[in-house]
Write a protein that holds these residues in place. Structure first.
Motif, PDB file in Angstrom:
ATOM      1  N   GLY A   1     115.757 112.119  14.059  1.00 23.82           N
ATOM      2  CA  GLY A   1     114.734 110.991  14.128  1.00 23.82           C
ATOM      3  C   GLY A   1     115.131 110.362  13.711  1.00 23.82           C
ATOM      4  N   ARG A   2     116.206 109.727  13.311  1.00 17.80           N
ATOM      5  CA  ARG A   2     116.644 108.579  13.067  1.00 17.80           C
ATOM      6  C   ARG A   2     116.616 107.405  13.921  1.00 17.80           C
ATOM      7  NH1 ARG A   2     120.606 104.972  12.705  1.00 17.80           N
ATOM      8  NH2 ARG A   2     121.200 104.142  11.018  1.00 17.80           N
ATOM      9  N   VAL A   3     117.029 107.139  15.335  1.00 20.57           N
ATOM     10  CA  VAL A   3     116.577 106.647  15.817  1.00 20.57           C
ATOM     11  C   VAL A   3     115.041 106.929  16.239  1.00 20.57           C
ATOM     12  CG1 VAL A   3     116.669 106.358  18.435  1.00 20.57           C
ATOM     13  CG2 VAL A   3     118.764 107.568  17.296  1.00 20.57           C
ATOM     14  N   PHE A   4     114.073 107.955  16.435  1.00 23.56           N
ATOM     15  CA  PHE A   4     112.880 106.945  16.745  1.00 23.56           C
ATOM     16  C   PHE A   4     112.372 106.658  14.742  1.00 23.56           C
ATOM     17  CE2 PHE A   4     108.608 109.533  15.845  1.00 23.56           C
ATOM     18  CZ  PHE A   4     107.359 109.046  16.868  1.00 23.56           C
ATOM     19  N   LEU A   5     112.757 106.787  13.710  1.00 23.93           N
ATOM     20  CA  LEU A   5     112.596 106.053  13.071  1.00 23.93           C
ATOM     21  C   LEU A   5     112.482 104.581  12.761  1.00 23.93           C
ATOM     22  CD1 LEU A   5     113.063 108.300   9.950  1.00 23.93           C
ATOM     23  CD2 LEU A   5     110.492 107.904  10.721  1.00 23.93           C
ATOM     24  N   ALA A   6     113.509 104.161  13.224  1.00 18.10           N
ATOM     25  CA  ALA A   6     113.927 103.048  13.115  1.00 18.10           C
ATOM     26  C   ALA A   6     113.391 101.800  13.949  1.00 18.10           C
ATOM     27  CB  ALA A   6     115.783 102.872  14.034  1.00 18.10           C
ATOM     28  N   ASP A   7     112.750 102.573  15.536  1.00 12.04           N
ATOM     29  CA  ASP A   7     112.127 102.362  16.453  1.00 12.04           C
ATOM     30  C   ASP A   7     110.733 101.650  15.619  1.00 12.04           C
ATOM     31  OD1 ASP A   7     110.704 101.532  19.248  1.00 12.04           O
ATOM     32  OD2 ASP A   7     110.131 102.974  19.128  1.00 12.04           O
ATOM     33  N   VAL A   8     109.796 102.586  14.924  1.00 10.67           N
ATOM     34  CA  VAL A   8     108.573 102.963  14.368  1.00 10.67           C
ATOM     35  C   VAL A   8     108.534 101.332  13.298  1.00 10.67           C
ATOM     36  CG1 VAL A   8     107.494 103.699  12.533  1.00 10.67           C
ATOM     37  CG2 VAL A   8     108.177 105.417  14.762  1.00 10.67           C
ATOM     38  N   LEU A   9     110.031 100.942  12.585  1.00 12.39           N
ATOM     39  CA  LEU A   9     110.711 100.649  11.719  1.00 12.39           C
ATOM     40  C   LEU A   9     111.121  99.095  12.609  1.00 12.39           C
ATOM     41  CD1 LEU A   9     111.788 103.015   8.535  1.00 12.39           C
ATOM     42  CD2 LEU A   9     108.669 102.002   8.794  1.00 12.39           C
ATOM     43  N   ARG A  10     110.829  98.748  13.770  1.00 16.67           N
ATOM     44  CA  ARG A  10     111.382  98.066  14.153  1.00 16.67           C
ATOM     45  C   ARG A  10     112.527  97.954  14.076  1.00 16.67           C
ATOM     46  NH1 ARG A  10     105.874  93.416  13.296  1.00 16.67           N
ATOM     47  NH2 ARG A  10     104.543  95.214  13.776  1.00 16.67           N
TER      48      ARG A  10
ATOM     49  N   LEU B   1     104.762 118.676  13.240  1.00 17.37           N
ATOM     50  CA  LEU B   1     104.697 118.197  14.241  1.00 17.37           C
ATOM     51  C   LEU B   1     103.243 117.498  13.537  1.00 17.37           C
ATOM     52  CD1 LEU B   1     103.273 121.108  16.586  1.00 17.37           C
ATOM     53  CD2 LEU B   1     104.729 119.212  17.804  1.00 17.37           C
ATOM     54  N   GLY B   2     103.538 117.695  12.360  1.00 12.47           N
ATOM     55  CA  GLY B   2     102.255 116.421  11.387  1.00 12.47           C
ATOM     56  C   GLY B   2     103.060 114.990  11.317  1.00 12.47           C
ATOM     57  N   ASN B   3     104.629 114.855  10.997  1.00 12.70           N
ATOM     58  CA  ASN B   3     105.431 113.690  10.964  1.00 12.70           C
ATOM     59  C   ASN B   3     105.247 112.742  12.156  1.00 12.70           C
ATOM     60  OD1 ASN B   3     106.306 114.742   8.001  1.00 12.70           O
ATOM     61  ND2 ASN B   3     108.095 115.617   8.789  1.00 12.70           N
ATOM     62  N   VAL B   4     105.904 113.897  13.466  1.00  9.53           N
ATOM     63  CA  VAL B   4     106.174 113.045  14.296  1.00  9.53           C
ATOM     64  C   VAL B   4     104.697 112.765  15.134  1.00  9.53           C
ATOM     65  CG1 VAL B   4     106.217 113.675  17.180  1.00  9.53           C
ATOM     66  CG2 VAL B   4     107.659 115.098  15.489  1.00  9.53           C
ATOM     67  N   TYR B   5     103.334 113.260  15.031  1.00  7.13           N
ATOM     68  CA  TYR B   5     102.672 113.117  15.041  1.00  7.13           C
ATOM     69  C   TYR B   5     102.129 111.910  14.273  1.00  7.13           C
ATOM     70  CZ  TYR B   5      97.550 112.140  15.505  1.00  7.13           C
ATOM     71  OH  TYR B   5      96.239 111.500  15.246  1.00  7.13           O
ATOM     72  N   VAL B   6     102.300 111.495  12.815  1.00  8.23           N
ATOM     73  CA  VAL B   6     102.068 110.396  11.869  1.00  8.23           C
ATOM     74  C   VAL B   6     102.819 108.938  12.123  1.00  8.23           C
ATOM     75  CG1 VAL B   6     102.027 109.787   9.510  1.00  8.23           C
ATOM     76  CG2 VAL B   6     101.014 111.601  10.121  1.00  8.23           C
ATOM     77  N   LEU B   7     103.719 110.186  12.379  1.00  9.68           N
ATOM     78  CA  LEU B   7     105.217 108.588  12.979  1.00  9.68           C
ATOM     79  C   LEU B   7     105.046 107.881  14.206  1.00  9.68           C
ATOM     80  CD1 LEU B   7     108.544 110.127  11.530  1.00  9.68           C
ATOM     81  CD2 LEU B   7     107.498 108.030  10.402  1.00  9.68           C
ATOM     82  N   ASN B   8     103.984 109.048  14.788  1.00  8.95           N
ATOM     83  CA  ASN B   8     103.873 107.977  16.714  1.00  8.95           C
ATOM     84  C   ASN B   8     102.552 107.503  16.573  1.00  8.95           C
ATOM     85  OD1 ASN B   8     104.279 107.929  18.923  1.00  8.95           O
ATOM     86  ND2 ASN B   8     103.096 109.546  19.433  1.00  8.95           N
ATOM     87  N   ARG B   9     101.743 107.135  15.489  1.00  7.07           N
ATOM     88  CA  ARG B   9     100.649 106.338  15.304  1.00  7.07           C
ATOM     89  C   ARG B   9     101.196 104.920  14.147  1.00  7.07           C
ATOM     90  NH1 ARG B   9      95.216 107.665  16.189  1.00  7.07           N
ATOM     91  NH2 ARG B   9      94.826 106.407  14.895  1.00  7.07           N
ATOM     92  N   ILE B  10     101.915 105.275  13.503  1.00  4.19           N
ATOM     93  CA  ILE B  10     102.600 103.962  13.329  1.00  4.19           C
ATOM     94  C   ILE B  10     103.610 103.577  14.563  1.00  4.19           C
ATOM     95  CG2 ILE B  10     103.795 102.621  11.749  1.00  4.19           C
ATOM     96  CD1 ILE B  10     103.734 105.661   9.535  1.00  4.19           C
ATOM     97  N   ARG B  11     104.252 104.149  15.421  1.00  2.00           N
ATOM     98  CA  ARG B  11     104.709 103.490  16.056  1.00  2.00           C
ATOM     99  C   ARG B  11     103.910 102.787  17.150  1.00  2.00           C
ATOM    100  NH1 ARG B  11     107.170 106.865  20.289  1.00  2.00           N
ATOM    101  NH2 ARG B  11     108.071 104.945  22.025  1.00  2.00           N
ATOM    102  N   ARG B  12     102.930 102.963  17.561  1.00  3.26           N
ATOM    103  CA  ARG B  12     101.483 102.667  18.552  1.00  3.26           C
ATOM    104  C   ARG B  12     101.048 101.342  17.295  1.00  3.26           C
ATOM    105  NH1 ARG B  12      97.852 107.464  21.095  1.00  3.26           N
ATOM    106  NH2 ARG B  12     100.044 108.613  21.642  1.00  3.26           N
ATOM    107  N   ARG B  13     100.583 101.168  16.237  1.00  2.00           N
ATOM    108  CA  ARG B  13     100.585 100.032  16.177  1.00  2.00           C
ATOM    109  C   ARG B  13     100.833  99.056  15.654  1.00  2.00           C
ATOM    110  NH1 ARG B  13      98.237 101.600  10.070  1.00  2.00           N
ATOM    111  NH2 ARG B  13      96.901 103.583  11.572  1.00  2.00           N
TER     112      ARG B  13
END
Length: 135
Positions: free
Chosen positions: A30-39, A100-112
């Motif tokens: 999930g580290r790569v995904f978080l880096a993308d979410v956090l620009r 799934l809850g974590n992925v959903y929330v992080l995906n919403r942040i990423r989309r925003r």
């Protein structure tokens, strides 16, 4: 040794091992995904990743501890396996729902964040052009 105690020990060992394995897997992948979410902010991504892992451990170990109690007496090996399968199945479902809850929330942040980036022009305005005269 009483089979109920054996069930408790097996449940705790398997639940703890599963929780640690899932947390490490999610943290590593999930580290790569978080880096993308956090620009691309790697330091912030690592910090958030560690905080998510700690929260994951606290919630899941708390649930495992609360769900330890066995109301029925376990007097045969069959009941031992049946009780363990139900308890471990519930623990696995809770782990999955947490993931799934974590992925959903992080995906919403990423989309925003992606929507915010789309609203900014790629280059600043170069100058001003007066409107054309009407004919």
């Amino acid at each position: 040794m009483d089979l109920t105690v054996v069930a408790y020990i097996a449940y705790l060992v398997i639940s703890v091992v599963l929780t640690v394995w899932v947390a490490r897997t999610l943290s590593r992948n999930g580290r790569v995904f978080l880096a993308d979410v956090l620009r691309g902010d790697e330091g912030l991504a690592d910090a958030v990743n560690r905080l998510l892992v700690v929260g994951f451990y606290l919630v899941n170990f708390g649930f495992v501890a609360l769900y330890l109690r066995q109301d029925a007496t376990i007097d045969t090996v069959r009941y031992l396996f049946e009780g363990l399968s139900v308890k471990l199945g519930v623990v696995l479902l809770v782990l999955g729902v947490m993931h799934l809850g974590n992925v959903y929330v992080l995906n919403r942040i990423r989309r925003r964040g992606a929507l915010d980036r789309e609203q900014q022009p790629p280059v600043p305005p170069q100058g001003w052009t007066p409107p054309a005269a009407r004919a």
